[in-house]
Design an enzyme around this catalytic site. Structure first.
Site, PDB file in Angstrom:
ATOM      1  N   CYS A 240      -1.953   9.194  -7.372  1.00 41.53           N
ATOM      2  CA  CYS A 240      -3.195   8.895  -6.656  1.00 41.53           C
ATOM      3  C   CYS A 240      -4.182  10.033  -6.874  1.00 41.53           C
ATOM      4  CB  CYS A 240      -2.957   8.709  -5.160  1.00 41.53           C
ATOM      5  SG  CYS A 240      -4.508   8.441  -4.271  1.00 41.53           S
TER       6      CYS A 240
ATOM      7  N   LEU B 187      -5.526   6.580   0.860  1.00 42.28           N
ATOM      8  CA  LEU B 187      -4.195   6.155   1.293  1.00 42.28           C
ATOM      9  C   LEU B 187      -4.086   5.974   2.802  1.00 42.28           C
ATOM     10  CD1 LEU B 187      -2.060   8.263  -1.206  1.00 42.28           C
ATOM     11  CD2 LEU B 187      -2.285   5.779  -1.179  1.00 42.28           C
TER      12      LEU B 187
ATOM     13  N   GLY C  98      -4.621  -5.913  -9.908  1.00 46.50           N
ATOM     14  CA  GLY C  98      -5.142  -5.144  -8.780  1.00 46.50           C
ATOM     15  C   GLY C  98      -6.524  -5.591  -8.372  1.00 46.50           C
ATOM     16  N   THR C  99      -7.529  -4.966  -8.976  1.00 46.57           N
ATOM     17  CA  THR C  99      -8.920  -5.189  -8.589  1.00 46.57           C
ATOM     18  C   THR C  99      -9.317  -6.674  -8.613  1.00 46.57           C
ATOM     19  OG1 THR C  99      -9.472  -2.992  -9.389  1.00 46.57           O
ATOM     20  CG2 THR C  99     -11.301  -4.522  -9.159  1.00 46.57           C
TER      21      THR C  99
ATOM     22  N   GLY D 161     -10.588  -1.852 -12.673  1.00 44.46           N
ATOM     23  CA  GLY D 161     -11.328  -3.047 -13.082  1.00 44.46           C
ATOM     24  C   GLY D 161     -11.366  -3.199 -14.596  1.00 44.46           C
TER      25      GLY D 161
ATOM     26  N   GLY E 118      -4.236  -2.458 -15.423  1.00 45.03           N
ATOM     27  CA  GLY E 118      -5.541  -1.871 -15.665  1.00 45.03           C
ATOM     28  C   GLY E 118      -6.518  -2.967 -16.040  1.00 45.03           C
ATOM     29  N   GLY E 119      -7.207  -3.505 -15.054  1.00 43.43           N
ATOM     30  CA  GLY E 119      -8.294  -4.449 -15.308  1.00 43.43           C
ATOM     31  C   GLY E 119      -7.884  -5.834 -15.757  1.00 43.43           C
TER      32      GLY E 119
ATOM     33  N   LYS F 258       0.855  -1.187   0.000  1.00 44.84           N
ATOM     34  CA  LYS F 258       0.000   0.000   0.000  1.00 44.84           C
ATOM     35  C   LYS F 258       0.889   1.233   0.000  1.00 44.84           C
ATOM     36  CE  LYS F 258      -3.733   0.939   2.352  1.00 44.84           C
ATOM     37  NZ  LYS F 258      -4.668   1.201   1.236  1.00 44.84           N
TER      38      LYS F 258
END
Lengths: 280, 313
Positions: free
Chosen positions: B132, B75, B267-268, B219, B245-246, B47
């Site tokens: 961010c 964050l 990620g997602t 996503g 990215g997704g 993170k």
């Protein structure tokens, strides 16, 4: 023990009303591991709408005639797109089911009384807890509030376990008219010397009222919270809620959220000591 | 055929495979130790960390959107010192290759956080969070300015021996020019994309779906845009690109590699399927077998822009 992730077949989807259904899933491994108060993350399998699963308390641990665990059910209330899709599932459909997850209730035994306080869909974690309390022979009462008499479900289930029911409805259609906190406070005034453990699940204003009542009458209280949740595993930090700085419950790997007083309800909860939460 | 070689090289860093867990989607990594062996991942990005702890935004922090989600976590984090003390030793023990996502409200803070990490045991690389979209102070002000990007990369490079990988925002007109600015400043690689600035309105109440009003979209919904941006950067810079990215499966990961990514981040999809990692890894091996690719690095940038054959119904 790590959670399991399975594609679970829908065994039944019993519509209890226009909004509520009990979705039964073939998930024996999840059922065998579940302790009262834990939850599963569920969504229809193989789709990107919804993309994320939604958290549900395990409602029942399902067993066959021989007593073997065959799966779990969830109490679903149609509220948004995802729960609408779950309401509409048919037998044979498949859902992605991750669990069991989270911190369970701490069941009590006699002579302490167990008082379960449910508001609406907040009934969900209490079927498994009721079985556990009944097995421990703890004197147990369910304070159960709903909008109308038609939305009081599974009363037979609890009665068969020997649990005393105190019902309230907002329209007075059954039981005491008003909120479930009314009869709860009356009971707290007359609590016996052995004391009671109050377990609560429902809307957050109800949880706040119950936790404060329990504190006022010096009784222990555990609440099961529901927050918008992304992953259920502590990865996304979506489902946080504020706790008092004294809160030091260990999370994954024995490392708590430390000084930060927003903790993840998926891994530090969903069951919290009512006295540890900061009500907003 | 020999076992497929999945290793990739990011500057001085060699990873056993190109799959890296994306920042903010994997906790501190340790949360996922129960479902995946962290040593089997190419890397884990922590993170975002500032010098000090951060509380983040009040919930609700996420909302689901078609094939995606908008988040404004803000964050929330334990700060670099606690990370080094409490998390890093456990990540090392688990065999993770730890990338640390470094945040700052000022240029000095990026430098100071990076210095702390340079002295720690077991940090593989620094990913500079200059992208961010969810906090007012810091980060994005560097990521949305070419000189800001150059300055922060350059300053951090001077302060550390670790590989420095700025993470770029897609919320600019021409992301490739930012990759070029990072390269000119000495970046060892770039990672892209962070989330797309987005919002969602509850039409019943006419109020925002999340407390911060604005958030970052991630996503599968963003994947085609992210692939395009990776390709644009690949044509302009020589340093390695970490694409994201997704990504949900091996096919998606390969798409990014063909567009020019040396490695990819997931990620997602960790939220959708925490058991995703071995599935993608197996999928990569399967693809390599089917296409007779011995080294996965041979795929990088091999996208063929020849128009597809006409498809008739």
């Amino acid at each position: 023990m790590p959670p399991v992730d399975i594609d679970a077949t829908v065994i039944a989807n019993a519509r209890l009303s226009r909004d509520y259904s009990v979705l039964s899933l073939a998930a024996p491994e999840v059922g065998r591991r579940t302790r009262p108060g834990q939850f599963v993350m569920v969504k229809p399998a193989g789709v990107t709408d919804p993309l994320l699963r939604r958290p549900f308390s395990v409602f029942e641990v399902l067993r066959n005639a021989a007593g073997d665990v065959t799966g779990v059910s969830i109490l679903n209330k149609r509220a948004g797109r995802s729960t609408k899709k779950l309401y509409e599932l048919e037998v044979g459909d498949v859902v992605s089911c991750l669990g069991p997850l989270g911190v369970p209730f701490k069941p009590v035994g006699p002579p302490v009384e167990a008082w379960m306080v449910a508001g609406g869909v907040g009934l969900a974690p209490f079927a498994t807890l009721a079985e556990s309390l009944a097995a421990a022979k703890a004197p147990t009462t369910l304070f159960y509030g709903a909008r109308t008499a038609e939305e009081l479900f599974y009363l037979d289930f609890f009665e068969k376990l020997g649990i005393k029911l105190v019902l309230t409805t907002e329209d007075g259609g059954r039981g005491v008219k008003g909120r479930v906190t009314g009869p709860l406070e009356a009971a707290l005034k007359g609590v016996g010397p052995a004391g009671a453990m109050v377990y609560a699940c429902g809307p957050e204003p109800m949880l706040e009222a119950v936790a404060k009542l329990a504190a006022r009458y010096n009784q222990r209280c555990e609440v099961s919270v529901e927050r918008v949740m992304g992953c259920g595993l502590g990865g996304c930090y979506s489902c946080v809620l504020p706790v008092k700085p004294t809160f030091a419950k260990a999370t994954v790997g024995g490392h708590g959220d430390g000084h930060a007083n927003l903790v993840r309800s998926c891994i530090s909860g969903p069951v919290f000591d009512g006295a540890e939460l900061v009500w907003e | 055929m020999m076992a497929p070689d999945l290793s990739v090289t990011l500057g001085t860093l060699t990873l056993p495979n190109p799959l890296i867990a994306a920042s903010g989607c994997f906790g501190y990594g340790l949360e996922y130790e129960q479902v995946v062996d962290l040593s089997t991942l190419g890397g884990v990005v922590s993170k975002g960390l500032f010098m000090k702890e951060r509380q983040g935004h009040p919930p609700p922090r996420i909302v689901e959107t078609p094939a995606g989600m908008i988040n404004a976590i803000g964050l929330q984090g334990i700060g670099v010192h606690r990370f080094v003390k409490e998390k890093l030793p456990l990540l090392n023990k688990a065999g993770a290759r730890t990338f640390v996502n470094v945040c700052g409200t000022t240029l000095d803070e990026y430098v100071e956080v990076s210095k702390v990490l340079s002295q720690a045991e077991g940090v593989a690389a620094i990913e500079l969070n200059i992208s961010c979209p969810n906090i007012k102070e810091g980060g994005i002000q560097f990521g949305c300015s070419l000189t800001g990007t150059h300055d922060v990369v350059s300053a951090v490079k001077k302060a550390t021996h670790l590989p420095v990988i700025p993470k770029l925002t897609p919320n600019v007109t021409d992301v490739a020019s930012f990759a070029r600015a990072a390269e000119d400043a000495g970046a060892d690689a770039v990672s892209l994309v962070n989330t797309f600035l987005a919002m969602a309105i509850d039409v019943e109440t006419r109020r925002p779906k999340i407390t911060n009003v604005l958030g970052g979209l991630s996503g599968p919904a963003i994947r085609p845009i992210a692939v395009r941006m990776v390709w644009e950067c690949y044509q302009l810079v020589k340093i390695p690109i970490i694409g994201m990215g997704g990504i949900t499966d091996a096919r998606d990961a390969i798409e990014f590699m063909l567009a020019g990514a040396t490695a990819v981040q997931i990620g997602t999809q960790n939220f959708v399927d925490p058991f995703v990692w071995p599935k993608v890894l197996d999928g990569l091996k399967d693809y390599m077998t089917r296409h007779n690719v011995a080294k996965i690095s041979d795929l990088i940038g091999t996208f063929d822009p020849t128009p597809p054959k006409p498809v008739h119904a």
